[in-house]
Design an enzyme around this catalytic site. Structure first.
Site, PDB file in Angstrom:
ATOM      1  N   ASP A  14       0.973  -1.191   0.047  1.00 26.27           N
ATOM      2  CA  ASP A  14       0.047   0.108   0.168  1.00 26.27           C
ATOM      3  C   ASP A  14       0.843   1.250  -0.043  1.00 26.27           C
ATOM      4  OD1 ASP A  14      -1.926  -1.892   0.120  1.00 26.27           O
ATOM      5  OD2 ASP A  14      -3.236  -0.683   1.582  1.00 26.27           O
ATOM      6  N   CYS A  29       1.200  -8.098   4.791  1.00 26.09           N
ATOM      7  CA  CYS A  29       0.860  -6.759   4.441  1.00 26.09           C
ATOM      8  C   CYS A  29      -0.955  -6.674   4.290  1.00 26.09           C
ATOM      9  CB  CYS A  29       1.644  -5.947   3.259  1.00 26.09           C
ATOM     10  SG  CYS A  29       3.267  -5.672   3.990  1.00 26.09           S
ATOM     11  N   ASP A  30      -1.169  -5.336   3.862  1.00 24.56           N
ATOM     12  CA  ASP A  30      -2.498  -4.752   4.152  1.00 24.56           C
ATOM     13  C   ASP A  30      -3.769  -5.893   3.631  1.00 24.56           C
ATOM     14  OD1 ASP A  30      -0.582  -3.077   4.706  1.00 24.56           O
ATOM     15  OD2 ASP A  30      -2.201  -1.394   4.428  1.00 24.56           O
ATOM     16  N   LYS A  31      -3.673  -6.087   2.357  1.00 25.26           N
ATOM     17  CA  LYS A  31      -4.940  -6.670   1.767  1.00 25.26           C
ATOM     18  C   LYS A  31      -4.615  -8.103   1.876  1.00 25.26           C
ATOM     19  CE  LYS A  31      -6.346  -2.575   1.498  1.00 25.26           C
ATOM     20  NZ  LYS A  31      -5.154  -2.139   2.392  1.00 25.26           N
ATOM     21  N   CYS A  84       5.006  -2.382   7.890  1.00 19.58           N
ATOM     22  CA  CYS A  84       5.257  -1.202   8.630  1.00 19.58           C
ATOM     23  C   CYS A  84       4.971  -1.019  10.250  1.00 19.58           C
ATOM     24  CB  CYS A  84       4.651   0.045   7.998  1.00 19.58           C
ATOM     25  SG  CYS A  84       5.083   0.288   6.234  1.00 19.58           S
ATOM     26  N   GLU A 104      -6.897   4.717  -0.230  1.00 18.49           N
ATOM     27  CA  GLU A 104      -6.238   5.365   0.819  1.00 18.49           C
ATOM     28  C   GLU A 104      -5.877   6.729   0.641  1.00 18.49           C
ATOM     29  OE1 GLU A 104      -3.554   2.746   2.720  1.00 18.49           O
ATOM     30  OE2 GLU A 104      -5.024   1.325   3.446  1.00 18.49           O
ATOM     31  N   SER A 148      -5.428   5.005   5.351  1.00 18.69           N
ATOM     32  CA  SER A 148      -4.256   4.113   5.766  1.00 18.69           C
ATOM     33  C   SER A 148      -4.380   3.897   7.219  1.00 18.69           C
ATOM     34  CB  SER A 148      -2.874   4.578   5.286  1.00 18.69           C
ATOM     35  OG  SER A 148      -1.827   4.076   6.001  1.00 18.69           O
TER      36      SER A 148
END
Length: 553
Positions: free
Chosen positions: A78, A119-121, A192, A443, A469
Site C-alpha cells: 500500500d 501486508c494490508d490486503k 510497517c 487510501e 491508511s
C-alpha cells in the site's frame, strides 16, 4: 483425506505420475498434503523475507509427518501504491487473492493450509479464502518492521516520511532532513512498524484465534518469528488430526472477541472493512451498529503509532496481543470458550499471561479512554455509516464544525493542501473515491499526512467516501456510505456548507435542510462513472458499498 481425490486408486496413476515429476516420492504422496500459501515477492518489504518463513513452516510440517507444498499469491504494498493510480488496485486485490487461493486449493485437493501473509490486503484476502474453503488452517505472518529513533529520540516509521513531505512542502524541513527520514524510517523487512492496517490484521488473526500467540507482535527480524513459523507448521498437523477447521475458529463469538481487541488496541479503520468481508464469507452477521455497541463498552488500552509513540516491538515486549486479551478478560469482555489454532480454548491460552508494561498496555482500570479506538458515525452526511479512528483524533477535534472544502478526487485535494489553500477550521471533503467511484477506494495517507506535517491536524478535519491508511492520524473520517457514485449525500455537498462532526455522540451531519438536500438531488448531476478495462473495470461493476465490506457480488 481430501487429497485422496488426486492420489488414491488405479485411476489416479496419472495424477501420481505428475506429482512424482516434481520430485515427490511415493511415501511423500501418501502423507497429508499441506498447502503453504505464500505471498512472497521482491518489491514489498513486508514480504521480502517470506521465503525464510515458508522454509521454517515446511520444516515444522515435515517434522510432524506431513508433506508441505508451497504456492504463491500476489501481494501489493500500500505504501508504494499510495498517491497514484496503483492505489485503485490495493483493495481490489483482496478479492483476487481470495479467488486465486480458492482456485489452487480446489484444483489440487490439499488437506490443510498454512497461510503466510504480511501486508494490508493479503491478510484479509487469505482469511476470506480460509473461510470459503473451510479446511484446517493456520496463519503465520512475516512480522512487523522495527522502529528506530531519529536524532531527537523520536521513534520513526513510514508515516514519519509521509509527514516529513508535508513539513518539507511548507518550508519546515530541509532536503537533508527529508533524506534522513527517507533513508532511516524503514530500517528493514517486515510490515510497517505502527498499528497500521497490516499489523492490525495480524494482531486480529491472533485475537480471533486462527494464528498462534505472538503472530501479531514478534518483530520480523527476531529468531522467535522463525520458531513461531516452525510451530505453526507442526500445529497444522494437529489441527488436521483433530479436524479443527477454519469455520470452527472463525465463529460469531470469535469475531466479537476480535472486534473487542480491535477497540482496545486502537487498530486501523480498515479492519472494519475487512472483518465485514471475512464475516460475509463465513456466513456470519456483521453490522456497523454492533461495532459501536462493542466500542461503547470496551476501554482503549493502547496508543500505538499513529495514535501514540509506541510501536509493535513495544507491544511485543509488554506481552503482545495475549497480554491485551488478559487485561480485557479481567472484566469478562471476551468469550474465552472459543477454540483456537493452538487446539485449545482461549481460556487455556490465557492462563498465566501477564501484562509486562502498563505504560504500553494500560491496566483495565486505567485505560486511555473508557470507549474503544474506532467509532462509527451516522447522520445526514453518512446515512449508512462512516468510520473514524477515534483514538488517533486530538481531543479538540472530537467535536468540530466547519466549512466544507469540496474535491472530486484525492489528487485535487492533495494539490490544494500542498498549495496552502486549506485553512484552520476547514473540513476537507474528498468524494468519488469510494469502492465503485474510485474505483478501488483509495487510501488517503498523502493528504492526511500533509495536513499533519503542516501542523493542521488539530484544526482541520477530512471526510471521504474513500478510506485511510492505518498510519493516518487526526479527524479523518472515511468509508462514508452511500458513496458519491451511488448517489450518496456526499455527492451533493457544496463549497462552504457547514459540516458537523460529533465523535462522542457518533454523529456526522451536513447542516442543510432536508428540502435543500432534495432540491440539490434534482438539480445536481452525479459524475459519470470512470471507464476502466481489465480487472479493475470488472471490479467496479460488481463491488458493494463500504458498509458491507466492499465485497464483490
Amino acid at each position: 483425506m481430501n487429497s485422496d481425490n488426486i492420489k488414491e486408486g488405479v485411476g489416479r496413476a496419472p495424477h501420481r505420475s505428475l506429482m512424482k515429476a516434481t520430485g515427490l516420492t511415493g511415501e511423500q504422496i501418501k502423507k497429508p498434503l499441506i498447502g503453504i500459501v505464500n505471498s512472497f515477492n521482491e518489491i514489498v518489504p513486508g514480504h521480502i523475507h517470506l521465503q525464510t518463513i515458508a522454509r521454517a513452516v515446511k520444516d515444522g510440517v515435515l517434522a510432524a509427518g506431513g508433506t508441505p507444498l508451497e504456492f504463491n499469491t500476489i501481494g501489493i504494498c500500500d505504501g508504494i501504491a499510495m498517491g497514484h493510480e496503483g492505489m485503485k488496485y490495493s483493495l481490489a486485490s483482496r478479492e483476487l487473492i481470495a479467488d486465486t487461493v480458492e482456485c489452487m486449493v480446489r484444483a489440487h485437493c490439499f488437506d490443510a493450509l498454512v497461510f503466510i501473509p504480511s501486508c494490508d490486503k493479503i491478510v484479509p484476502g487469505m482469511l476470506m479464502a480460509a473461510a470459503r474453503l473451510n479446511l484446517p488452517a493456520i496463519f503465520v505472518s512475516g512480522g512487523p518492521m522495527l522502529s528506530i529513533c531519529d536524532p531527537q529520540g523520536a521513534p520513526m516509521d513510514l508515516n514519519s516520511v509521509f509527514e516529513a513531505v508535508g513539513s518539507y512542502n511548507v518550508g519546515k524541513m530541509s532536503d537533508e532532513q527529508l533524506l534522513y527520514y527517507e533513508d532511516n524510517a524503514c530500517p528493514g523487512c517486515g510490515s510497517c512498524a505502527g498499528m497500521f492496517t497490516a499489523n492490525s490484521m495480524n494482531c486480529l488473526c491472533e485475537a480471533i484465534g486462527i494464528a498462534l500467540p505472538g503472530n501479531g507482535s514478534i518483530p520480523a527480524v527476531y529468531a522467535a518469528r522463525i520458531r513461531l513459523a516452525k510451530l505453526a507448521g507442526a500445529k497444522i498437523m494437529e489441527l488436521l488430526d483433530k479436524n479443527i477447521r477454519a469455520l470452527d475458529i472463525l465463529s460469531e463469538k470469535a469475531f466479537r472477541n476480535a472486534l473487542t481487541v480491535d477497540m482496545a488496541l486502537g487498530c486501523s479503520t480498515n479492519t472494519i472493512l475487512h472483518l465485514a468481508a471475512i464475516a460475509n464469507e463465513a456466513g456470519l452477521e456483521f453490522n456497523l451498529p454492533m461495532i459501536n455497541e462493542l466500542s461503547q463498552r470496551t476501554p482503549n488500552l493502547c496508543k500505538l503509532a499513529p495514535a501514540g509513540t509506541h510501536h509493535l516491538q513495544d507491544l511485543h515486549a509488554a506481552g503482545g496481543v495475549q497480554a491485551v486479551m488478559a487485561e480485557l478478560n479481567k472484566k469478562g469482555f471476551l468469550d474465552t470458550s472459543v477454540i483456537t489454532a493452538t487446539g485449545k480454548t482461549l481460556a487455556e491460552n490465557l492462563q498465566g499471561v501477564k501484562n509486562l508494561d502498563t505504560t504500553v498496555i494500560r491496566d483495565i482500570d486505567n485505560p486511555y479512554s473508557p470507549t474503544g479506538g474506532i467509532a462509527i458515525l451516522f447522520g445526514s452526511l453518512a446515512p449508512d455509516g462512516a468510520v473514524v479512528k477515534r483514538s488517533a483524533v486530538a481531543p479538540d477535534m472530537l467535536v468540530h464544525k466547519g466549512p466544507a472544502r469540496v474535491f472530486d478526487s484525492e489528487d485535487e485535494a492533495r494539490e490544494a493542501i500542498f498549495g496552502g489553500k486549506i485553512k484552520p477550521g476547514d473540513v476537507v471533503v474528498i468524494r468519488y473515491e469510494g469502492p465503485a467511484g474510485g474505483p478501488g477506494m483509495r487510501e488517503m495517507l498523502s493528504p492526511t499526512s500533509a495536513i499533519a506535517g503542516m501542523g493542521l491536524d488539530k484544526s482541520v478535519a477530512l471526510v471521504t467516501d474513500g478510506r485511510f491508511s492505518g498510519a493516518t492520524r487526526g479527524a479523518a473520517i472515511g468509508h462514508i456510505s452511500p458513496e458519491a457514485q451511488s448517489g450518496g449525500n456526499i455527492a451533493y455537498v457544496k463549497e462552504g456548507d457547514i459540516i458537523s462532526i460529533n465523535i462522542p455522540e457518533y454523529k456526522l451531519d451536513l447542516e442543510i435542510t432536508a428540502e435543500e438536500l432534495e432540491n440539490r438531488k434534482k438539480t445536481m448531476q452525479i459524475k459519470p462513472k470512470k471507464q476502466f478495462g481489465g480487472y479493475i473495470g470488472r471490479y467496479m461493476r460488481y463491488v458493494s458499498s463500504a458498509e458491507k465490506g466492499a465485497v464483490v457480488k
